[in-house]
Design a protein around this motif. Structure first.
Motif, mmCIF file in Angstrom:
data_model
loop_
_atom_site.group_PDB
_atom_site.id
_atom_site.type_symbol
_atom_site.label_atom_id
_atom_site.label_comp_id
_atom_site.label_asym_id
_atom_site.label_seq_id
_atom_site.Cartn_x
_atom_site.Cartn_y
_atom_site.Cartn_z
ATOM 1 N N SER A 400 0.815 -1.206 0.000
ATOM 2 C CA SER A 400 0.000 0.000 0.000
ATOM 3 C C SER A 400 0.853 1.263 0.000
ATOM 4 O O SER A 400 0.569 2.217 -0.734
ATOM 5 C CB SER A 400 -0.932 -0.013 1.215
ATOM 6 N N GLU A 569 -9.532 -1.236 -4.039
ATOM 7 C CA GLU A 569 -8.126 -1.201 -4.459
ATOM 8 C C GLU A 569 -7.656 -2.572 -4.900
ATOM 9 O O GLU A 569 -8.044 -3.592 -4.319
ATOM 10 C CB GLU A 569 -7.229 -0.718 -3.314
ATOM 11 N N ARG A 591 -7.012 2.059 -8.024
ATOM 12 C CA ARG A 591 -7.791 2.514 -6.877
ATOM 13 C C ARG A 591 -9.051 3.202 -7.407
ATOM 14 O O ARG A 591 -8.969 4.086 -8.256
ATOM 15 C CB ARG A 591 -6.997 3.481 -6.004
#
Length: 839
Positions: A400, A569, A591
């Motif tokens: 991330s 995501e 995303r």
């Protein structure tokens, strides 16, 4: 006959031939307990061996020892069940206390609203009767002064900071347990013993605010420690710097913090905060951590504006953590921010004006992280690929963070922008800083160093309309071949697998098979990590193309369409087959963030024949209808970022390749989005029923006719004008059809079947019949499968099968029958799983 008892309460007695019971001696019990802890269910041979090895057990018959172990297992089972029930009781007691407090707060809020309503009604009547001041200038000036009060700078000396801290504490508690903010329940969130907690969002207050109350199995000190470490649970948090720490006379602590948040999309700037954080203990033993911005102070430390950041304001927020009887904590979380929506394009302002989005990304994320840590502590098991949960969480954070860095491209991390080619749809950034490359230039066990001395990022954002983010993301995950290029995947994989490699070249052949290997998931399955195996791909080494498999580490979240305002995501990165902890992670991905805060969620398994839609495209005529009642005019923003490791002298060629690749992905996404748009699927798209195509209606009729023919009973109780297809779709048991091929794959499932497999009709055709059953189930199936073709049906005993996510599913029994068409030729095999449930 020998009298033997199996009662758990009589487990410490010996059954003798004369019917009398003699108690075991302590030495005998110790010997049996030692064996029990080694093997709770010993075989007959092991029990006889125990008698031979322990002379003190020589006077006991093997059957009596067998009964002792049965009773011991029964007592252990009762102990575990009693412990579980006690834990559930404690949780329900704490939840009941929490609900009673919430009820009292709502009653106070209702009383206050009634009073305010009466007051405003009286004021309106007085204004109507008096009607004396008609000056527009007076009204406008008065209103403006009320909305934008000019406060003098606050004193930021140590004494002034303590005053601000105490004021922040009072305001925070009034939001957490009082009526300072009008809270309304978060849509789709219902409190209960298995829920995440009580989640509410603000109504009619300055900025955006969210509040959550819940139970966690951690002590208050540990909870506060975790929550203060914001980057560990808040994926959008780039950094937290503690500038200064002051101790207060009452045992509390004041910290001055500088926090930076990533921008969620390439179309907006990042946010930062200059905060005061106050930690203290209340008189009742509750621990409080509260925060607020220090944007207007004097006589103390300040934080000047940072380049590429917009200074946002945090209004009094924080955490109230109370110890819970029997262990654990009751926690109240309040997040209240003004994110300066004026600084972004108008179309993106819902991202910064949505309290629901704040609740999903921040407030609920904190509570979910605490519950995850609590579960990991109570069940410290090794899970996916021999790794503990903490290690997998670290990998998820690494993925991330790398994706957020690529989306934001901060100059202080070494990113610099390349010149445009005249079209500004794709932005290119390069990074050759030592810090960036340090984690990439590693050597692996195959002897090849990783290639490249720079990283190029190609990123873009696009607006989508009438496409639920969860559906689009699931399609991108399950149908990678619709948008990905095998040559690019092979090129990216070479960066972590082999030495020198050239640019990808076109070559014939198929994309190769995609195998999804589950790795880990969170408690509520809102996020999961998996390894993607791309089979029969090619790795580029010098001038050779070497066939092999490619592995991607992938993080997926937001696939539940019922989650309101949830960000979706899909982030992935090529990994070496060794999958070492220090492997370089160069993530890319997608995303999708909804822009409509009031968006209604659709069915998680909407029935779409996407394969045929994408093949035929716009040439296929479809009926259109009005779907505003279900989907409305949903909007979302999609951000795409792809990173490539390369040799610096190949920068121009790699830049051209990256631009073309991202543009091709954008075109593919637009094509998929068009196919997914509800307007393409007629009036059935807004309901939980499949499209009423003639083919689907015919298949439903064949399924029911064949069932009646071979089993002699009706599958459906047909009443009224309801169609057979609709009744089959809503049938409570899972109905699945598979093809008559050498490797049978599923071709149809009703809603219960899709729920059981945890998939959609889009991905159903990728699931083969043998993947559904475990080893015992496959043996039973293949042994009796010829019976279906000869007799027309077969019955399977209850057992275990697996969903597409790898979750075990138990079923009471199953029936399989041959489905024949109107010419009485075998068309497919239909399975029905009765009374199934997840284990």
């Amino acid at each position: 006959m020998m009298a033997v008892t199996s009662s758990c309460k009589q487990g410490n007695k010996i059954a003798m031939d004369n019917g009398k019971y003699v108690r075991y001696t302590p030495e005998q019990v110790d010997a049996l307990e030692r064996l029990y802890h080694e093997c709770p269910k010993p075989s007959s041979m092991r029990r006889q061996q125990l008698i031979r090895e322990c002379p003190i057990l020589s006077n006991i018959e093997p059957k009596q020892i067998k009964v002792w172990f049965q009773n011991r297992r029964c007592r252990e089972k009762q102990r575990i069940e009693a412990s579980r029930l006690q834990a559930v009781n404690r949780k329900l007691t704490a939840m009941n206390k929490l609900l009673m407090e919430e009820n009292d707060r709502l009653q106070k809020q209702a009383s206050q609203l009634v009073y305010e309503n009466s007051y405003f009604r009286q004021q309106t009547q007085n204004a109507t009767l008096a009607n004396t001041d008609t000056s527009c200038e007076s009204v406008v000036t008065s209103g403006r002064h009320h909305l934008n009060p000019q406060h003098p700078p606050r004193d930021a000396s140590p004494a002034g900071l303590l005053s601000i801290a105490e004021e922040t504490l009072t305001e925070f508690l009034s939001k957490a347990t009082g009526t300072a903010v009008e809270w309304v329940q978060m849509p789709g969130m219902k409190p209960g013993p298995d829920s995440i907690g009580i989640v509410a969002i603000s109504h009619g207050c300055t900025g955006v605010a969210a509040r959550a109350c819940g139970l966690v199995g951690l002590d208050p000190t540990r909870v506060a420690e975790i929550l203060k470490d914001r980057p560990s649970w808040f994926r959008d948090c780039r950094a937290v710097d503690v500038i200064n720490v002051l101790s207060t006379g009452n045992g509390g602590t004041i910290e001055l913090l500088y926090i930076q948040l990533y921008a969620p999309t390439t179309l907006a700037a990042a946010r930062d905060f200059w905060l005061l954080r106050y930690t203290s203990v209340l008189e009742d033993g509750s621990l409080v951590v509260c925060e607020r911005s220090l944007n207007n102070t004097q006589n103390g430390p300040t934080m000047p504006p940072a380049v590429n950041f917009v200074r946002a304001e945090m209004l009094p927020s924080g955490y109230l953590i109370r110890p819970c009887e029997g262990g654990g904590s009751i926690i109240h979380i309040v997040d209240h921010m003004d994110l300066e929506p004026w600084s972004v394009p108008e179309v993106l302002r819902p991202l910064y004006e949505s309290s629901m989005l704040l609740a999903q990304k921040t407030t609920m994320a904190a509570l979910r992280h605490l519950r995850q840590i609590s579960q990991e502590i109570s069940q410290p098991n090794v899970i996916g690929w021999g790794r503990r949960p903490a290690a997998l969480r670290a990998l998820g954070q690494k993925l991330s963070k790398g994706f957020n860095e690529a989306v934001n491209g901060f100059t202080d991390e070494g990113w610099s922008m390349l010149e445009s080619d005249g079209v500004d749809d794709v932005t290119l950034l390069v990074n050759s800083s030592p810090d960036k490359m340090m984690g990439i230039n590693l050597s692996y066990s195959n002897g090849f160093p990783s290639m490249g001395n720079a990283v190029l990022c190609a990123k873009a954002s696009m607006l989508l309309q009438n496409v639920p983010p969860a559906i689009l993301l699931r399609f991108l995950r399950e149908h990678r071949s619709e948008w990905a290029d095998s040559g690019i995947d092979a090129y990216s994989a070479a960066a972590v697998k082999a030495g020198p490699c050239s640019l990808p070249v076109s070559r014939g052949g198929s994309f190769g098979g995609q195998v999804i290997l589950p790795l880990a998931h969170t408690i509520e399955h809102e996020e999961f990590m998996e390894v993607i195996k791309l089979e029969n791909m090619g790795h580029y080494r010098e001038d050779m193309i070497m066939p092999g498999d490619i592995f991607l580490l992938q993080l997926c979240s937001g696939v539940d369409e019922n989650a309101v305002c949830s960000c979706a995501e899909l982030v992935f990165a090529p990994i070496d087959a060794s999958f070492s902890d220090d492997a370089p992670i160069i993530p890319s991905g997608f995303r999708i963030i909804p822009l409509d805060s009031g968006m209604d969620a659709s069915s998680p398994n909407r029935t779409l024949d996407l394969a045929s839609t994408l093949e035929v495209g716009a040439a296929r005529n479809r009926a259109t209808g009005d779907h505003s009642g279900r989907y409305g005019s949903t909007k979302s923003v999609m951000t795409i970022a792809f990173q490539f490791v390369y040799e610096i002298h190949l920068q121009e060629n790699v830049a051209t390749m990256a631009r073309q690749y991202v543009r091709s992905i954008i075109a593919s996404v637009q094509r998929v989005a068009l196919a997914l748009s509800p307007s393409l699927f007629g009036s059935h798209a807004g309901f939980h029923t499949p499209p009423g195509t003639p083919e689907a209606q015919t298949l439903a009729r064949w399924i029911c006719q064949s069932y009646r023919c071979y089993l002699g009973v009706e599958l459906l109780q047909h009443e009224g004008s309801e169609s057979i297809l609709k009744m089959l779709w809503h049938h409570t048991d899972a109905v699945l059809c598979c093809s008559l091929k050498a490797l049978p794959v599923f071709t149809f499932a009703n809603q219960a079947g899709l729920d059981m497999l945890e998939t959609t009709l889009v991905a159903l055709q990728d699931i083969s019949l043998e993947k559904l059953f475990d080893e015992n189930g496959r043996k039973a199936l293949f042994a009796e499968f010829p019976q279906v073709m000869q007799q027309g049906f077969m019955c399977l005993q209850g057992g275990i099968c697996l969903s597409s996510m790898g979750r075990p599913v138990s079923y009471e029994r199953a029936v399989a029958w041959k489905v024949v068409n109107d010419e009485e030729n075998a068309y497919c095999i239909c399975f029905m799983f009765i009374n199934w449930s997840f284990i």
